[in-house]
Design an enzyme around this catalytic site. Structure first.
Site, short mmCIF file in Angstrom:
data_model
loop_
_atom_site.label_atom_id
_atom_site.label_comp_id
_atom_site.label_asym_id
_atom_site.label_seq_id
_atom_site.Cartn_x
_atom_site.Cartn_y
_atom_site.Cartn_z
N SER A 160 -25.99 30.08 25.37
CA SER A 160 -25.01 29.27 25.35
C SER A 160 -23.58 28.74 25.90
O SER A 160 -23.96 30.36 26.67
CB SER A 160 -24.15 29.71 23.73
OG SER A 160 -23.54 28.80 23.25
N TYR A 173 -22.10 21.98 25.50
CA TYR A 173 -20.77 21.02 25.22
C TYR A 173 -20.50 20.07 25.74
O TYR A 173 -19.29 20.95 26.55
CB TYR A 173 -19.84 21.65 24.25
CG TYR A 173 -20.56 22.46 22.88
CD1 TYR A 173 -21.16 22.27 21.47
CD2 TYR A 173 -20.66 23.86 22.93
CE1 TYR A 173 -21.31 22.75 20.26
CE2 TYR A 173 -21.19 24.94 21.75
CZ TYR A 173 -21.34 24.24 20.53
OH TYR A 173 -21.86 24.68 19.66
N THR A 184 -25.36 20.31 22.29
CA THR A 184 -25.50 20.07 20.94
C THR A 184 -24.46 18.99 20.98
O THR A 184 -23.41 18.96 21.34
CB THR A 184 -24.59 21.18 20.43
OG1 THR A 184 -25.29 22.22 20.69
CG2 THR A 184 -24.02 21.69 19.47
N LYS A 237 -29.31 18.36 20.69
CA LYS A 237 -29.69 19.14 20.02
C LYS A 237 -28.72 18.54 19.33
O LYS A 237 -27.10 18.44 19.01
CB LYS A 237 -29.39 20.58 20.24
CG LYS A 237 -29.38 21.44 19.51
CD LYS A 237 -29.70 22.82 19.40
CE LYS A 237 -29.54 24.32 18.68
NZ LYS A 237 -28.60 23.90 17.95
N HIS A 257 -27.32 22.19 12.30
CA HIS A 257 -26.73 23.29 12.94
C HIS A 257 -26.62 24.11 11.88
O HIS A 257 -25.37 25.05 12.74
CB HIS A 257 -24.51 22.66 13.59
CG HIS A 257 -24.24 23.53 14.26
ND1 HIS A 257 -24.46 22.39 15.57
CD2 HIS A 257 -23.46 24.38 14.52
CE1 HIS A 257 -23.53 23.66 16.55
NE2 HIS A 257 -22.85 24.58 15.63
#
Length: 365
Positions: free
Chosen positions: A116, A139, A165, A237, A261
């Site tokens: 992440s 992100y 994402t 995603k 999510h």
């Protein structure tokens, strides 16, 4: 008072959901609320799991299993099974080893861990530990220069793909976190975002619309910008609409991950497994298609593959195992899911991943 992590896996842990009560005993109330909770009334979080039960399997007999295997190939990587570890932030809240343990388990079970952006461990340190290739979840930040530098750091560290994402320009209200008074514990932060410029404060009377956060939310333009920035494969995603899937391919995406999510963004969204078939029909093999959300059994993996996914990602199951038993717990979750997948493939007459299609689902052609 929370209990310490287990030294050994109890014999009573026979399914990945058996880790949930063990994890809850070993997490603070705030950490449990963060990892276990969903947006709004948590309908979508529950529906992600429940929807698999509406897809009965069709047993098939007397197939040749002499060379059966779960091995698969994905974006140039050979994997023991089509089961990946999804990106989850702040894993040191679950266990002191955090992402280190997750990456170690992924290597031991011959699969990919997706790290992440909001990991609690430095991305380069994780890459230095890894024995298998890693993917980096991104992100796209309002600070584009910082985002570009973050991509370069991932490239230099040897990450093999970017998982962008796209379904969380803002997150749904998570009542569990509010009620638990969630705040990051001292010593835990998104270390890979150090030095990033923050947004200016929102107007006093603004909620979401009219705030700097809403104004800075990425659009399709950002995907084109990112495609011109890196040669790494890019997977989007959070695609939940067939039209968005087609647009993703047109924008240069190398893969799509169908996801809501984990029910943490828009409550009321359909279950991920229900979103999958029309997107699979639209993608039609043009790029790899993955899915996450609600996978709790090897039979769920089989159903997702039957409906067009090339692989699945799991999140909460391995985080709960991490909290309970560290790297050994994460590895055990992967092993349990693979064992159940092998049995389900054998009983539905599928000797390999390529043999899995909609015909193994009762009532489906």
């Amino acid at each position: 008072m929370t209990l310490p992590p287990l030294d050994a896996i109890p014999a009573s842990v026979a399914a990945v959901t058996d880790y949930e009560p063990l994890a809850r005993e070993r997490m603070s109330a705030a950490a449990w609320a963060y990892f276990a909770g969903g947006a709004g009334d948590e309908w979508t979080r529950r529906e992600n799991v429940a929807a698999f039960d509406r897809l009965p399997l069709r047993p098939r007999a007397l197939r040749d299993l002499s060379t059966a295997t779960t091995r698969t190939r994905l974006l140039g990587l050979d994997l023991a099974a089509p089961i990946l570890l999804a990106p989850v932030a702040f894993q040191r809240m679950a266990h002191g080893d955090g992402e280190y343990a997750t990456v170690h388990a992924a290597g031991a079970l011959d699969t990919v861990a997706v790290v992440s952006t909001q990991a609690s461990v430095d991305l380069a340190d994780l890459a230095g530990l890894a024995t298998r290739p890693l993917w980096f979840q991104l992100y796209i930040q309002p600070d584009r220069a910082f985002t570009a530098a973050l991509v370069r750091r991932a490239e230099e560290a040897g990450y093999r793909a970017l998982v962008v994402t796209v379904d969380a320009p803002a997150t749904g209200m998570r009542w569990r976190e509010q009620r638990a008074g969630f705040a990051l514990p001292a010593g835990i932060e998104a270390v890979n975002l150090r030095g990033m410029r923050g947004l200016p404060p929102a107007p006093r009377d603004a909620l979401l619309f009219g705030t700097p956060l809403a104004a800075a939310a990425p659009t399709w333009e950002a995907i084109g910008w990112l495609r011109g920035l890196t040669r790494l494969p890019i997977l989007l995603k959070g695609i939940a609409d067939a039209g968005d899937a087609r647009r993703a391919i047109d924008a240069g995406a190398d893969g799509i991950i169908v996801s809501n999510h984990g029910g943490r963004s828009l409550d009321g969204a359909a279950a991920a497994i229900d979103l999958l078939p029309p997107i699979a029909d639209t993608v039609a093999g043009a790029v790899p298609l993955l899915m996450d959300g609600g996978v709790r059994r090897g039979t769920d993996v089989l159903r997702a593959l039957a409906l067009g996914a090339g692989a699945v990602l799991v999140g909460r199951p391995y985080i709960f195992a991490l909290a309970a038993a560290g790297a050994v717990g994460v590895a055990h979750v992967l092993r349990l899911l693979r064992a159940e997948l092998e049995l389900a493939m054998a009983l539905t007459g599928c000797p390999d991943i390529a043999a899995i299609d909609r015909s193994i689902l009762a009532g489906r052609a």
